[in-house]
Design a protein around this motif. Structure first.
Motif, PDB file in Angstrom:
ATOM      1  N   ASP A 280      -7.916  47.310  -9.190  1.00 54.29           N
ATOM      2  CA  ASP A 280      -8.959  48.457  -8.844  1.00 54.29           C
ATOM      3  C   ASP A 280      -9.909  48.612 -10.616  1.00 54.29           C
ATOM      4  OD1 ASP A 280      -6.869  49.306  -7.343  1.00 54.29           O
ATOM      5  OD2 ASP A 280      -6.429  51.162  -8.701  1.00 54.29           O
ATOM      6  N   ALA A 281     -10.075  49.137 -11.470  1.00 56.69           N
ATOM      7  CA  ALA A 281     -10.842  48.557 -12.641  1.00 56.69           C
ATOM      8  C   ALA A 281     -11.618  49.892 -12.179  1.00 56.69           C
ATOM      9  CB  ALA A 281     -11.451  47.391 -12.881  1.00 56.69           C
ATOM     10  N   GLN A 282     -11.403  51.434 -12.341  1.00 57.54           N
ATOM     11  CA  GLN A 282     -11.918  52.212 -11.532  1.00 57.54           C
ATOM     12  C   GLN A 282     -11.096  53.319 -12.324  1.00 57.54           C
ATOM     13  OE1 GLN A 282     -12.409  52.422  -7.461  1.00 57.54           O
ATOM     14  NE2 GLN A 282     -11.665  55.026  -7.181  1.00 57.54           N
ATOM     15  N   ASP A 283     -10.283  54.082 -12.432  1.00 52.42           N
ATOM     16  CA  ASP A 283      -9.533  55.281 -12.909  1.00 52.42           C
ATOM     17  C   ASP A 283      -8.292  55.153 -12.767  1.00 52.42           C
ATOM     18  OD1 ASP A 283     -10.426  59.025 -12.563  1.00 52.42           O
ATOM     19  OD2 ASP A 283      -8.124  57.983 -12.061  1.00 52.42           O
ATOM     20  N   ILE A 284      -7.892  55.403 -14.600  1.00 50.55           N
ATOM     21  CA  ILE A 284      -6.530  55.679 -14.783  1.00 50.55           C
ATOM     22  C   ILE A 284      -5.571  55.767 -13.933  1.00 50.55           C
ATOM     23  CG2 ILE A 284      -6.757  57.809 -16.699  1.00 50.55           C
ATOM     24  CD1 ILE A 284      -5.830  54.611 -17.976  1.00 50.55           C
ATOM     25  N   GLY A 291      -8.440  48.267  -3.776  1.00 47.06           N
ATOM     26  CA  GLY A 291      -7.975  46.980  -4.989  1.00 47.06           C
ATOM     27  C   GLY A 291      -5.891  47.083  -4.114  1.00 47.06           C
ATOM     28  N   ALA A 292      -5.631  48.274  -3.677  1.00 46.23           N
ATOM     29  CA  ALA A 292      -4.614  47.809  -2.328  1.00 46.23           C
ATOM     30  C   ALA A 292      -4.459  46.797  -1.616  1.00 46.23           C
ATOM     31  CB  ALA A 292      -4.192  48.858  -2.248  1.00 46.23           C
ATOM     32  N   ALA A 409       3.701  48.057  -4.543  1.00 45.70           N
ATOM     33  CA  ALA A 409       3.944  48.785  -6.131  1.00 45.70           C
ATOM     34  C   ALA A 409       2.327  49.333  -6.075  1.00 45.70           C
ATOM     35  CB  ALA A 409       4.591  47.926  -6.818  1.00 45.70           C
ATOM     36  N   PHE A 410       1.676  50.687  -6.159  1.00 49.96           N
ATOM     37  CA  PHE A 410       0.623  50.329  -7.227  1.00 49.96           C
ATOM     38  C   PHE A 410       0.466  51.811  -7.827  1.00 49.96           C
ATOM     39  CE2 PHE A 410      -0.090  49.929  -2.108  1.00 49.96           C
ATOM     40  CZ  PHE A 410      -0.157  49.111  -2.165  1.00 49.96           C
ATOM     41  N   ALA A 411       0.376  51.051  -8.983  1.00 47.88           N
ATOM     42  CA  ALA A 411       0.414  51.876 -10.855  1.00 47.88           C
ATOM     43  C   ALA A 411      -0.039  52.941 -11.111  1.00 47.88           C
ATOM     44  CB  ALA A 411       0.893  50.802 -11.405  1.00 47.88           C
ATOM     45  N   PHE A 412       0.022  53.511 -12.240  1.00 45.00           N
ATOM     46  CA  PHE A 412      -1.370  54.419 -12.690  1.00 45.00           C
ATOM     47  C   PHE A 412      -1.930  53.259 -13.241  1.00 45.00           C
ATOM     48  CE2 PHE A 412       0.510  58.867 -13.489  1.00 45.00           C
ATOM     49  CZ  PHE A 412       0.089  58.499 -12.045  1.00 45.00           C
ATOM     50  N   GLY A 413      -3.121  53.157 -13.738  1.00 43.25           N
ATOM     51  CA  GLY A 413      -4.023  51.930 -14.054  1.00 43.25           C
ATOM     52  C   GLY A 413      -4.616  52.234 -13.738  1.00 43.25           C
ATOM     53  N   GLY A 414      -4.312  51.749 -12.310  1.00 42.50           N
ATOM     54  CA  GLY A 414      -5.239  50.655 -10.625  1.00 42.50           C
ATOM     55  C   GLY A 414      -3.791  49.715 -10.999  1.00 42.50           C
ATOM     56  N   LEU A 415      -3.219  49.593 -11.348  1.00 43.07           N
ATOM     57  CA  LEU A 415      -2.022  47.987 -11.397  1.00 43.07           C
ATOM     58  C   LEU A 415      -1.834  47.660  -9.988  1.00 43.07           C
ATOM     59  CD1 LEU A 415      -1.739  47.886 -14.910  1.00 43.07           C
ATOM     60  CD2 LEU A 415      -3.938  47.570 -14.082  1.00 43.07           C
ATOM     61  N   ASN A 416      -1.766  46.958  -9.077  1.00 46.23           N
ATOM     62  CA  ASN A 416      -0.956  46.571  -7.945  1.00 46.23           C
ATOM     63  C   ASN A 416      -0.533  45.605  -7.827  1.00 46.23           C
ATOM     64  OD1 ASN A 416      -2.864  48.750  -6.620  1.00 46.23           O
ATOM     65  ND2 ASN A 416      -4.476  47.425  -6.950  1.00 46.23           N
ATOM     66  N   ALA A 417       0.595  44.995  -7.039  1.00 44.52           N
ATOM     67  CA  ALA A 417       1.516  44.398  -7.021  1.00 44.52           C
ATOM     68  C   ALA A 417       2.179  44.137  -6.281  1.00 44.52           C
ATOM     69  CB  ALA A 417       2.430  44.076  -8.381  1.00 44.52           C
ATOM     70  N   VAL A 418       2.358  43.280  -5.338  1.00 48.95           N
ATOM     71  CA  VAL A 418       2.855  43.147  -3.757  1.00 48.95           C
ATOM     72  C   VAL A 418       3.572  42.286  -3.800  1.00 48.95           C
ATOM     73  CG1 VAL A 418       2.213  43.077  -1.383  1.00 48.95           C
ATOM     74  CG2 VAL A 418       0.896  44.774  -2.978  1.00 48.95           C
ATOM     75  N   ILE A 419       5.094  42.186  -3.086  1.00 55.33           N
ATOM     76  CA  ILE A 419       5.179  41.019  -2.512  1.00 55.33           C
ATOM     77  C   ILE A 419       6.162  41.087  -1.269  1.00 55.33           C
ATOM     78  CG2 ILE A 419       8.191  39.768  -3.247  1.00 55.33           C
ATOM     79  CD1 ILE A 419       7.748  41.650  -5.746  1.00 55.33           C
ATOM     80  N   ALA A 420       6.033  39.166  -1.125  1.00 55.90           N
ATOM     81  CA  ALA A 420       6.562  39.084   0.401  1.00 55.90           C
ATOM     82  C   ALA A 420       7.146  38.339  -0.120  1.00 55.90           C
ATOM     83  CB  ALA A 420       5.193  38.107   1.048  1.00 55.90           C
ATOM     84  N   LEU A 421       8.951  39.032   1.684  1.00 59.80           N
ATOM     85  CA  LEU A 421       9.202  38.129   1.732  1.00 59.80           C
ATOM     86  C   LEU A 421      10.007  37.911   3.303  1.00 59.80           C
ATOM     87  CD1 LEU A 421      12.701  40.715   0.596  1.00 59.80           C
ATOM     88  CD2 LEU A 421      11.443  38.747  -1.320  1.00 59.80           C
ATOM     89  N   ARG A 422      10.507  36.918   3.189  1.00 59.10           N
ATOM     90  CA  ARG A 422      10.316  35.874   4.832  1.00 59.10           C
ATOM     91  C   ARG A 422      12.579  36.117   4.915  1.00 59.10           C
ATOM     92  NH1 ARG A 422       8.004  30.285   5.793  1.00 59.10           N
ATOM     93  NH2 ARG A 422       9.262  29.679   4.651  1.00 59.10           N
TER      94      ARG A 422
END
Length: 424
Positions: A280-284, A291-292, A409-422
């Motif tokens: 996000d580079a925005q807020d802790i 960002g998400a 998954a969206f974390a404090f620090g503005g860190l986002n991680a998304v996984i795709a499965l099939r």
């Protein structure tokens, strides 16, 4: 796996070993977990199907001094049932959880890492707090009890990479081995990196996932300070939600090169097809819908799938107003006019928020959706929220066939991680 137990089977014939871009395909061949819902995958998935709540009264030293006294605690944990005295001196609880989950995953995958495979295999795990119980115990010893000495293995016991290092030693994994610490996105970042390593050819097999054991006096007291905790229940997306609830445990998976898995006749549980991360580079602490959304959209693009091909999203869904509204807005924008057709649930309502280990346990709900056609519910849902007007699968599991899923998954620090499965 619960449900379809038909032994090992080769994947469908005619599937290519690489993607159109020439990258290796990555599949999941082993799963393991321990959390408040169960000590293994089958029990956990049964709880998902039943909509069972694993959140209860916390039990540990000085809990009466806390204003928050509930959590997704593993009450019946006895380390001596799994480890000898010398190992317990070396393993913090988060490492113990990891080793148990890893043992289950490796056993299901049927892998032996002796010889060349060990040189081409590794481990990357996520945790936010690492050995927090060890920190807590030794701070007490020094500052409260006035002791001047601590055990010589305190540092190797509490360090964040302890679990990854012990897993690598246990199985002889001599390839990449490290830990990711990105708060609540730690597991998703770890699994995403494991996926990328195999896809690029840097590794053949990776043990990956995450663990957390923050349910001790200091761990809960620290979270109390943020004033985001509920005193009674986790109710994601419900208008009367009042905060998150911590949990503990681990989830570990065997990610494997598709061609390698196929050659040995392994049972393939799902295919990992996409991963994306953004900041996000925005807020802790305050999340950003933009960002998400960028992470969600990029994960779908990496998977080479369109929004209408995804049937389920395992939401970050913490039960805080800021997260729930932001995530729903992000999904609505990323999916556009398909948003009202995708199911999205938060299993944190059942097992609590495992912080650095949460994405790993939640990936099990994604595999269950693909393999068993069962969508885990969001329990505790009582009142619709107009700002969360998506299909959140309230209170009861649902039977539905889906071909592709996302895990957010969206974390404090503005860190986002998304996984795709099939499904495969």
């Amino acid at each position: 796996m619960s449900g379809k137990k038909d032994g090992r089977k080769a994947p469908k014939a005619g599937l290519e070993a690489t993607t159109p871009s020439g990258l290796r395909r990555v599949v999941i061949t082993g799963t393991g977990t321990i959390n408040a819902l169960g000590h293994d995958v089958a029990t956990t998935m049964e709880a998902f199907r039943e909509g069972r709540c694993g959140i209860s009264q916390l039990q540990f030293r000085d809990v009466e001094r806390l204003s928050i006294q509930i959590g997704g605690q593993i009450h019946d944990w006895r380390a001596e049932d799994y480890f000898n005295r010398q190992q317990i001196l070396l393993y913090d609880k988060f490492t113990q959880f990891t080793l148990l989950a890893a043992k289950q995953a490796v056993a299901q995958a049927g892998l032996n890492f002796q010889g060349a495979l060990g040189l081409r295999s590794g481990v990357v795990l996520g945790t936010a707090g690492g050995g927090l119980n060890t920190w807590d115990e030794n701070y007490r010893a020094v500052y409260e009890e006035g002791k001047n000495r601590v055990h010589p293995f305190v540092v190797p016991k509490l360090m964040n990479n302890a679990a990854a290092s012990h897993v690598s030693m246990e199985y002889g994994l001599r390839g990449p081995a490290f830990t990711v610490a990105t708060a609540c996105a730690s597991s998703n970042h770890a699994m995403g990196l494991a996926f990328q390593m195999i896809r690029s050819g840097a590794a053949q097999v990776m043990l990956t996932g995450g663990s957390e054991a923050m349910l001790c006096f200091g761990g809960v007291k620290a979270w109390e300070g943020l004033r985001v905790m509920s005193k009674d229940a986790c109710r994601p997306f419900s208008a009367n939600r009042n905060g998150m609830v911590q949990g503990e445990g681990a989830g570990v998976f065997v990610f494997e090169d598709y061609e390698h898995a196929r050659a040995r006749g392994a049972e393939i549980l799902a295919e990992v097809v996409g991963f994306a991360m953004s900041s996000d580079a925005q807020d802790i602490v305050m999340p950003s819908a933009q960002g998400a959304e960028r992470a969600i959209t990029a994960a779908m693009r990496d998977a080479r799938l369109n929004p209408d091909q995804f049937g389920y999203i395992n939401a970050h869904g913490t039960g805080t107003a800021a997260n729930d509204k932001t995530e729903c807005a992000a999904v609505a924008h990323a999916f556009g006019h398909h948003a009202d057709r995708v199911m999205m649930s938060s299993t944190k309502s059942m097992h609590g928020h495992l912080i650095g280990g949460t994405g790993a346990v939640e990936l099990l709900a994604c595999i269950m959706a693909l393999r068993d056609g069962v969508i885990a519910p969001t329990i505790g849902y009582e009142e619709p929220d107009p700002e969360c007007a998506l299909d959140v699968v309230p209170n009861e599991a649902r039977e539905a066939q889906v071909d592709a899923v996302l895990s957010n998954a969206f974390a404090f620090g503005g860190l986002n991680a998304v996984i795709a499965l099939r499904r495969i």
